[in-house]
Design a protein around this motif. Structure first.
Motif, mmCIF file in Angstrom:
data_model
loop_
_atom_site.group_PDB
_atom_site.id
_atom_site.type_symbol
_atom_site.label_atom_id
_atom_site.label_comp_id
_atom_site.label_asym_id
_atom_site.label_seq_id
_atom_site.Cartn_x
_atom_site.Cartn_y
_atom_site.Cartn_z
ATOM 1 N N SER A 91 0.832 -1.200 0.000
ATOM 2 C CA SER A 91 0.000 0.000 0.000
ATOM 3 C C SER A 91 0.871 1.256 0.000
ATOM 4 O O SER A 91 0.592 2.216 -0.725
ATOM 5 C CB SER A 91 -0.923 -0.002 1.219
ATOM 6 N N ALA A 286 -13.429 5.033 6.424
ATOM 7 C CA ALA A 286 -12.127 5.263 5.795
ATOM 8 C C ALA A 286 -11.962 6.720 5.387
ATOM 9 O O ALA A 286 -10.868 7.290 5.520
ATOM 10 C CB ALA A 286 -11.969 4.351 4.577
ATOM 11 N N SER A 287 -13.032 7.343 4.895
ATOM 12 C CA SER A 287 -12.945 8.747 4.499
ATOM 13 C C SER A 287 -12.690 9.654 5.688
ATOM 14 O O SER A 287 -11.886 10.595 5.606
ATOM 15 C CB SER A 287 -14.238 9.162 3.786
ATOM 16 N N GLY A 290 -9.085 8.930 6.840
ATOM 17 C CA GLY A 290 -8.157 9.504 5.875
ATOM 18 C C GLY A 290 -8.200 11.015 5.867
ATOM 19 O O GLY A 290 -7.166 11.676 5.697
ATOM 20 N N GLY A 294 -4.927 13.067 6.512
ATOM 21 C CA GLY A 294 -4.478 13.937 5.438
ATOM 22 C C GLY A 294 -4.757 15.400 5.705
ATOM 23 O O GLY A 294 -4.044 16.275 5.200
ATOM 24 N N SER A 325 -1.244 12.306 1.762
ATOM 25 C CA SER A 325 -1.978 11.288 0.998
ATOM 26 C C SER A 325 -1.336 9.916 1.145
ATOM 27 O O SER A 325 -2.029 8.890 1.174
ATOM 28 C CB SER A 325 -2.049 11.686 -0.472
ATOM 29 N N SER A 328 -2.308 8.626 4.795
ATOM 30 C CA SER A 328 -3.716 8.234 4.895
ATOM 31 C C SER A 328 -4.034 7.045 3.999
ATOM 32 O O SER A 328 -4.740 6.109 4.408
ATOM 33 C CB SER A 328 -4.614 9.425 4.541
ATOM 34 N N GLY A 329 -3.506 7.043 2.768
ATOM 35 C CA GLY A 329 -3.787 5.939 1.854
ATOM 36 C C GLY A 329 -3.197 4.622 2.301
ATOM 37 O O GLY A 329 -3.809 3.564 2.152
ATOM 38 N N THR A 330 -1.993 4.671 2.874
ATOM 39 C CA THR A 330 -1.349 3.438 3.339
ATOM 40 C C THR A 330 -2.167 2.759 4.427
ATOM 41 O O THR A 330 -2.224 1.524 4.504
ATOM 42 C CB THR A 330 0.062 3.750 3.859
ATOM 43 N N THR A 332 -5.626 3.383 5.131
ATOM 44 C CA THR A 332 -7.050 3.168 4.855
ATOM 45 C C THR A 332 -7.314 2.269 3.656
ATOM 46 O O THR A 332 -8.307 1.531 3.644
ATOM 47 C CB THR A 332 -7.750 4.515 4.631
#
Length: 363
Positions: A91, A286-287, A290, A294, A325, A328-330, A332
């Motif tokens: 991720s 998740a939003s 994240g 973020g 990003s 948060s992406g890693t 979620t």
């Protein structure tokens, strides 16, 4: 896109075609050993839920029985904990690539949009505004396209890891990549197809409302907008829910695009509201997570841009946004992908008795 031919019934997650009106095998005598498990992950010919003897079997990240909502979320977290190098490492790499491309696009192409974000008493001319909007659209489009590619690769790999984690099997990155790689192009095609359908639906509604407002009267456009927008929301919600487990079906069962979409619709049928609720819960959670992670970096980027009297599209602020990003992406992205995969497994256990087959395979 044509449907890809399925492999032999015993391979991978291929769902073999059941015979017409299958006759269940006779029950073994009391105390007799169970028959050997059938290979593959296809639908159970018994079509029945797991027997009580299998109710507590848990060889991997979830118990092999129909799952509660909390168990789906917990299973997604346990998948990351069981395979941290593959799940979190993959991720981080995928999200970092997307963030790097976005950083380059925003600081080069997007730099032309800087006038839109600067405080100035002198208004922009029409040509300046058009040029700035063009740069902003181009930078956003590049970032979105790369984001789709990253999402496809990451989803395919994480679903492949989950297929092994359910049975408690190791998931080396090399083996998972070799299994998933042939499925990435069909997965990309399906993702783009669903996006195109959604965009076309929105465009049709907008055009109809605009034509009614111009050709008839603004009031007519406003009155027509209410039912059309409501219908659009219903259509998009149905499309998102009915195709919600198409990606796991495509990757794990090696289905083609049309086959995966039909498979998802069949599995979701009868569980629409439950699937919709779980998907909303996962996406909203998740939003929010994240956004919090973020958002800290986005606020820092805004502060830096204001302190330097520059733009959000300068290198410094964009670097902070990119780091946010990635963080948060890693964290979620694996939860979302693994939750969708476990929802697919749950639906198959409820409708096809997959828990029985998985428990026998694990035994």
């Amino acid at each position: 896109m044509s449907q890809e031919p399925q492999g032999p019934p015993g391979g991978g997650w291929h769902p073999p075609v059941p015979p017409v009106q299958p006759v269940p095998p006779p029950a073994p005598p009391a105390g007799a050993p169970l028959p050997p498990p059938a290979p593959g992950w296809g639908p159970s010919p018994y079509g029945a839920p797991a027997t009580p003897a299998y109710a507590a079997v848990r060889p991997g990240v979830v118990p092999l029985r129909p799952l509660a909502v909390g168990e789906i979320l917990d299973g997604a977290v346990q998948t990351a904990r069981a395979h941290p190098r593959v799940v979190l490492g993959l991720s981080a790499v995928a999200v970092s690539v997307g963030a790097l491309v976005g950083l380059v696009a925003n600081t080069t192409v997007g730099a032309g949009a800087a006038p839109l974000f600067r405080d100035s008493t002198v208004p922009l001319t029409d040509d300046q505004a058009t040029s700035a909007l063009g740069h902003l659209t181009a930078a956003t489009g590049i970032s979105a396209l790369v984001g789709v590619l990253v999402h496809v690769v990451l989803t395919g790999m994480l679903v492949g890891v989950l297929g092994r984690a359910v049975l408690g099997r190791p998931a080396p990155a090399g083996e998972v990549w070799r299994e998933v790689r042939p499925r990435l192009l069909p997965l990309l095609g399906m993702t783009l197809l669903l996006a195109l359908v959604s965009v076309l639906a929105v465009a049709v509604v907008v055009v109809v409302i605009a034509v009614a407002a111009v050709a008839v009267a603004p009031v007519a456009g406003a009155l027509l907008a209410v039912p059309l927008l409501a219908g659009l929301v219903v259509l998009l919600a149905w499309l998102w829910t009915a195709t919600g487990v198409a990606a796991p079906a495509l990757v794990l069962e090696k289905q083609g695009v049309r086959g995966a979409l039909r498979r998802s619709v069949r599995l979701v049928r009868g569980s629409f509201w439950r699937v919709l609720g779980i998907q909303l819960l996962v996406q909203i959670g998740a939003s929010v997570a994240g956004g919090i992670l973020g958002g800290v970096f986005s606020v820092a980027a805004f502060v830096v841009s204001r302190a330097s009297d520059g733009s959000l599209y300068d290198v410094g602020p964009q670097l902070l946004v990119a780091v946010g990003s990635v963080v948060s992406g890693t964290l979620t992205a694996p939860i979302v992908a693994c939750s969708v995969g476990l929802l697919y497994v749950d639906l198959r256990m409820r409708r096809e008795g997959l828990d029985l087959e998985l428990a026998r395979a694990a035994a």
